[in-house]
Write a protein that holds these residues in place. Structure first.
Motif, PDB file in Angstrom:
ATOM      1  N   MET A 136       0.835  -1.209   0.000  1.00  0.00           N
ATOM      2  CA  MET A 136       0.000   0.000   0.000  1.00  0.00           C
ATOM      3  C   MET A 136       0.862   1.248   0.000  1.00  0.00           C
ATOM      4  SD  MET A 136      -3.093  -0.880   2.585  1.00  0.00           S
ATOM      5  CE  MET A 136      -3.913   0.692   2.503  1.00  0.00           C
ATOM      6  N   LEU A 137       1.888   1.246   0.871  1.00  0.00           N
ATOM      7  CA  LEU A 137       2.762   2.417   0.945  1.00  0.00           C
ATOM      8  C   LEU A 137       3.334   2.729  -0.434  1.00  0.00           C
ATOM      9  CD1 LEU A 137       4.280   4.450   2.884  1.00  0.00           C
ATOM     10  CD2 LEU A 137       6.172   2.869   2.770  1.00  0.00           C
ATOM     11  N   PHE A 140       1.102   4.587  -2.852  1.00  0.00           N
ATOM     12  CA  PHE A 140       0.779   5.982  -2.565  1.00  0.00           C
ATOM     13  C   PHE A 140       1.917   6.939  -2.888  1.00  0.00           C
ATOM     14  CE2 PHE A 140      -2.472   4.188   0.419  1.00  0.00           C
ATOM     15  CZ  PHE A 140      -3.544   4.654  -0.316  1.00  0.00           C
ATOM     16  N   LEU A 141       3.058   6.413  -3.293  1.00  0.00           N
ATOM     17  CA  LEU A 141       4.194   7.288  -3.579  1.00  0.00           C
ATOM     18  C   LEU A 141       4.355   7.440  -5.088  1.00  0.00           C
ATOM     19  CD1 LEU A 141       6.561   5.779  -0.922  1.00  0.00           C
ATOM     20  CD2 LEU A 141       5.924   8.167  -1.000  1.00  0.00           C
ATOM     21  N   LYS A 146      11.869   7.337  -4.505  1.00  0.00           N
ATOM     22  CA  LYS A 146      11.362   7.491  -3.144  1.00  0.00           C
ATOM     23  C   LYS A 146      10.582   6.239  -2.744  1.00  0.00           C
ATOM     24  CE  LYS A 146       9.073  11.222  -0.682  1.00  0.00           C
ATOM     25  NZ  LYS A 146       8.428  12.515  -0.893  1.00  0.00           N
ATOM     26  N   THR A 149      12.983   3.497  -1.889  1.00  0.00           N
ATOM     27  CA  THR A 149      13.697   3.717  -0.626  1.00  0.00           C
ATOM     28  C   THR A 149      12.772   3.521   0.576  1.00  0.00           C
ATOM     29  OG1 THR A 149      14.955   5.389  -1.795  1.00  0.00           O
ATOM     30  CG2 THR A 149      15.178   5.332   0.579  1.00  0.00           C
ATOM     31  N   TYR A 150      11.594   4.148   0.525  1.00  0.00           N
ATOM     32  CA  TYR A 150      10.683   4.027   1.653  1.00  0.00           C
ATOM     33  C   TYR A 150      10.238   2.576   1.845  1.00  0.00           C
ATOM     34  CZ  TYR A 150      10.209   9.098   2.186  1.00  0.00           C
ATOM     35  OH  TYR A 150      10.441  10.416   2.422  1.00  0.00           O
ATOM     36  N   ILE A 153      12.997   0.658   3.561  1.00  0.00           N
ATOM     37  CA  ILE A 153      13.084   0.966   4.994  1.00  0.00           C
ATOM     38  C   ILE A 153      12.008   0.197   5.765  1.00  0.00           C
ATOM     39  CG2 ILE A 153      12.675   2.811   6.667  1.00  0.00           C
ATOM     40  CD1 ILE A 153      13.995   4.697   4.586  1.00  0.00           C
TER      41      ILE A 153
ATOM     42  N   PHE B 152       7.932   6.181  11.271  1.00  0.00           N
ATOM     43  CA  PHE B 152       6.832   6.034  10.308  1.00  0.00           C
ATOM     44  C   PHE B 152       6.171   7.371  10.009  1.00  0.00           C
ATOM     45  CE2 PHE B 152       6.426   1.398  11.677  1.00  0.00           C
ATOM     46  CZ  PHE B 152       7.330   1.047  10.699  1.00  0.00           C
ATOM     47  N   ALA B 154       7.832  10.171   9.686  1.00  0.00           N
ATOM     48  CA  ALA B 154       8.676  10.740   8.631  1.00  0.00           C
ATOM     49  C   ALA B 154       8.431  10.029   7.306  1.00  0.00           C
ATOM     50  CB  ALA B 154      10.145  10.629   9.022  1.00  0.00           C
ATOM     51  N   LEU B 155       8.132   8.730   7.387  1.00  0.00           N
ATOM     52  CA  LEU B 155       7.942   7.932   6.176  1.00  0.00           C
ATOM     53  C   LEU B 155       6.636   8.284   5.470  1.00  0.00           C
ATOM     54  CD1 LEU B 155       9.792   5.559   5.252  1.00  0.00           C
ATOM     55  CD2 LEU B 155       8.113   4.018   6.201  1.00  0.00           C
ATOM     56  N   GLN B 158       4.742  12.729   3.764  1.00  0.00           N
ATOM     57  CA  GLN B 158       4.642  13.405   2.471  1.00  0.00           C
ATOM     58  C   GLN B 158       3.789  12.653   1.464  1.00  0.00           C
ATOM     59  OE1 GLN B 158       8.145  15.662   1.113  1.00  0.00           O
ATOM     60  NE2 GLN B 158       9.243  14.547   2.689  1.00  0.00           N
ATOM     61  N   ILE B 159       3.043  11.631   1.904  1.00  0.00           N
ATOM     62  CA  ILE B 159       2.238  10.907   0.922  1.00  0.00           C
ATOM     63  C   ILE B 159       0.766  11.268   1.059  1.00  0.00           C
ATOM     64  CG2 ILE B 159       3.876   9.026   0.835  1.00  0.00           C
ATOM     65  CD1 ILE B 159       1.943   7.354   2.398  1.00  0.00           C
ATOM     66  N   ARG B 160       0.007  10.902   0.031  1.00  0.00           N
ATOM     67  CA  ARG B 160      -1.388  11.333  -0.059  1.00  0.00           C
ATOM     68  C   ARG B 160      -2.215  10.802   1.106  1.00  0.00           C
ATOM     69  NH1 ARG B 160      -3.127   8.771  -5.020  1.00  0.00           N
ATOM     70  NH2 ARG B 160      -0.988   8.032  -5.199  1.00  0.00           N
ATOM     71  N   ALA B 161      -2.161   9.497   1.333  1.00  0.00           N
ATOM     72  CA  ALA B 161      -3.057   8.873   2.309  1.00  0.00           C
ATOM     73  C   ALA B 161      -2.398   8.790   3.676  1.00  0.00           C
ATOM     74  CB  ALA B 161      -3.465   7.505   1.829  1.00  0.00           C
ATOM     75  N   MET B 165      -2.314   5.567   6.224  1.00  0.00           N
ATOM     76  CA  MET B 165      -1.115   4.725   6.171  1.00  0.00           C
ATOM     77  C   MET B 165      -0.383   4.673   7.509  1.00  0.00           C
ATOM     78  SD  MET B 165      -0.971   3.079   3.586  1.00  0.00           S
ATOM     79  CE  MET B 165       0.562   2.247   3.931  1.00  0.00           C
ATOM     80  N   ILE B 222      15.567   8.251   4.654  1.00  0.00           N
ATOM     81  CA  ILE B 222      14.300   8.956   4.446  1.00  0.00           C
ATOM     82  C   ILE B 222      14.577  10.401   4.074  1.00  0.00           C
ATOM     83  CG2 ILE B 222      12.178   9.765   5.549  1.00  0.00           C
ATOM     84  CD1 ILE B 222      12.164   7.374   7.254  1.00  0.00           C
ATOM     85  N   TYR B 225      15.385  12.001   0.448  1.00  0.00           N
ATOM     86  CA  TYR B 225      14.424  12.370  -0.593  1.00  0.00           C
ATOM     87  C   TYR B 225      13.467  13.435  -0.120  1.00  0.00           C
ATOM     88  CZ  TYR B 225      16.329   8.583  -3.089  1.00  0.00           C
ATOM     89  OH  TYR B 225      17.226   7.781  -3.747  1.00  0.00           O
TER      90      TYR B 225
END
Lengths: 237, 225
Positions: A136-137, A140-141, A146, A149-150, A153, B152, B154-155, B158-161, B165, B222, B225
């Motif tokens: 899922m993560l 969304f990117l 990125k 990388t995410y 992690i 998490f 920080a992870l 910057q994302i939409r959901a 999440m 992290i 980027y």
């Protein structure tokens, strides 16, 4: 890049992995379902083991590939390895679901319940949740680098967490009540061991085959996106 | 900049901005209060079942509060375009992580300490001599939750959901913290000897150590980027 070259070389033989997996699984299924003897305690129900155990092994193998690939990606930034990790996560969800569902079907006649809060069941379910969270993560990117990388992690943290989850759940169950189910120390009969081994190897090969195909698919998807982007920019400029 | 100075200044900055607008702490506090109230309605707690359910209720309340607070941890940095400054500041990236982490631990502990008297009041707990042990468990579990939560946050910031999440990633991985914290709290409240539940506190401490080290190491990637 050592790993990319290895993947490329394996991909050349990917069809053979598929054929070998199919053959082994067919022979293993025949031996497991027809020629092997029913279990002394469990009777015919035991035959679900020939799917359940290899699926669980392949699921854990998928997670290990994801973990190794993630570390390698953070280290070397090789996009092909990231594709492979991404592919492994998706296939891992598939095998984890098979293992959980077959386990549940086996548990109903054996333990007389579809579900019990056993350490292995909980840690496997949490593994499924972590894998789904990973996928899922990634969706969304937008930025590919990125995303890789995410994802890496998250996979590393999740992989390190799994044994801790397993042991904490085991303690949580054992400190309060004796384990209702313990692994019996009975060694397995050879006419059951051989089909189980065949199925295990077959599932590992199937996993490798699926991994190769899916890695290639993700690579092509990425290529297509890049080309589409270039075409769009040409149109607009 | 010196490693520990970075940690100190980032935590101090977070604390100062929080004290000026009280956005996070007040929302965390009221959210936890609502969770407690809803639990007391849904279980119609009598004194006997309270002891059985209370540790779980405490940690569900604190866990959800953590989701509210920790999830927002990096939001201010994004809104004020400070993520870029974090990337270029000549400071060790791990120190930035530890700074944000220290701030988060502090906020969660403040909320927990404000809420705890309310627990005593609502659930008629008899705790006076158990307070040091309870505090130790609170600190140990909060460190673990914040270690994962800061990473998490920080992870996902910057994302939409983001709102969806963050809990999806945090809660499954935080399972050992919840188990350890609930079992240790239960041990303290049922008046067991320390040897009965000390293993759970050990588990929490080990977990804190592992996740602080891993998060410290991966945080650098992290910020790239």
């Amino acid at each position: 890049m050592v790993i990319s070259r290895l993947i490329a070389r394996l991909q050349r033989y990917e069809g053979w992995f598929g054929v070998a997996a199919g053959l082994l699984i067919m022979v293993g299924l025949y031996m497991g379902l027809v020629t092997s003897s029913p279990d002394y305690y469990q009777g015919e129900v035991v035959r679900i083991m020939y799917i359940h155990v290899p699926a669980a092994q392949s699921a854990m193998f998928a997670y290990t590939v994801l973990f190794g690939g993630s570390i390698w990606y953070l280290w070397k930034r090789d996009p092909i390895v990231d594709n492979m990790s991404h592919a492994a996560a998706g296939i891992g969800v598939f095998f984890t679901l098979i293992a959980l569902i077959t386990g549940s079907i086996w548990a109903k006649p054996t333990w007389n319940t579809w579900w019990t809060w056993d350490p292995r069941l909980i840690s496997f379910t949490i593994m499924l949740l972590i894998l789904v969270g990973y996928l899922m993560l990634r969706t969304f990117l937008e930025d590919k680098e990125k995303e890789a990388t995410y994802g890496a992690i998250l996979a590393i943290v999740g992989f390190i967490d799994l044994p801790i989850i397993h042991f904490s759940v085991e303690w949580w169950r054992t400190l309060h009540q004796p384990l209702s189910i313990s692994t019996r120390g009975v060694s397995i009969a050879s006419d059951m061991l051989i089909p189980l081994l065949l199925m295990s190897i077959g599932f590992y090969l199937l996993f490798t085959y699926m991994l190769m195909v899916r890695t290639q698919m993700l690579y092509l998807e990425r290529l297509l996106e890049a080309k589409r982007g270039r075409m769009l920019s040409k149109v607009h400029v | 900049m010196h490693f520990f100075n970075v940690i100190k200044w980032i935590a101090w900055k977070d604390l100062l901005s929080e004290l000026r607008n009280r956005e996070n702490i007040s929302s965390m506090f009221f959210f936890a209060l609502i969770v407690i109230l809803i639990f007391s309605f849904s279980f119609s707690l009598d004194p006997k079942s309270t002891h059985e359910l209370m540790p779980g209720i405490i940690w569900i309340a604190f866990g959800f509060t953590g989701i509210i607070g920790l999830g927002k941890s990096f939001l201010a940095e994004v809104h004020n375009d400070c993520m870029e400054y974090f990337q270029i500041v000549p400071a060790p990236k791990g120190a930035i992580y530890l700074g944000k982490f220290s701030g988060n631990v502090l906020f969660m502990l403040i909320v927990e300490i404000i809420l705890f008297p309310l627990f005593i009041l609502f659930f008629n707990l008899d705790v006076l001599e158990k307070i040091p042990m309870i505090l130790l468990i609170f600190v140990a579990a909060t460190i673990g939750l914040s270690a994962l939560g800061t990473l998490f946050s920080a992870l996902t910031v910057q994302i939409r959901a983001r709102e969806v999440m963050f809990p999806i990633l945090l809660l499954p991985m935080a399972v050992p913290i919840f188990i350890g914290a609930v079992e240790a709290t239960r041990g303290v409240f049922s008046g067991d000897p320390l040897s009965m539940y000390v293993d759970w506190i050990k588990l929490l401490v080990v977990f804190d150590g592992i996740f602080m080290v891993v998060s410290f190491w991966v945080f650098e990637f992290i910020l790239d980027y």
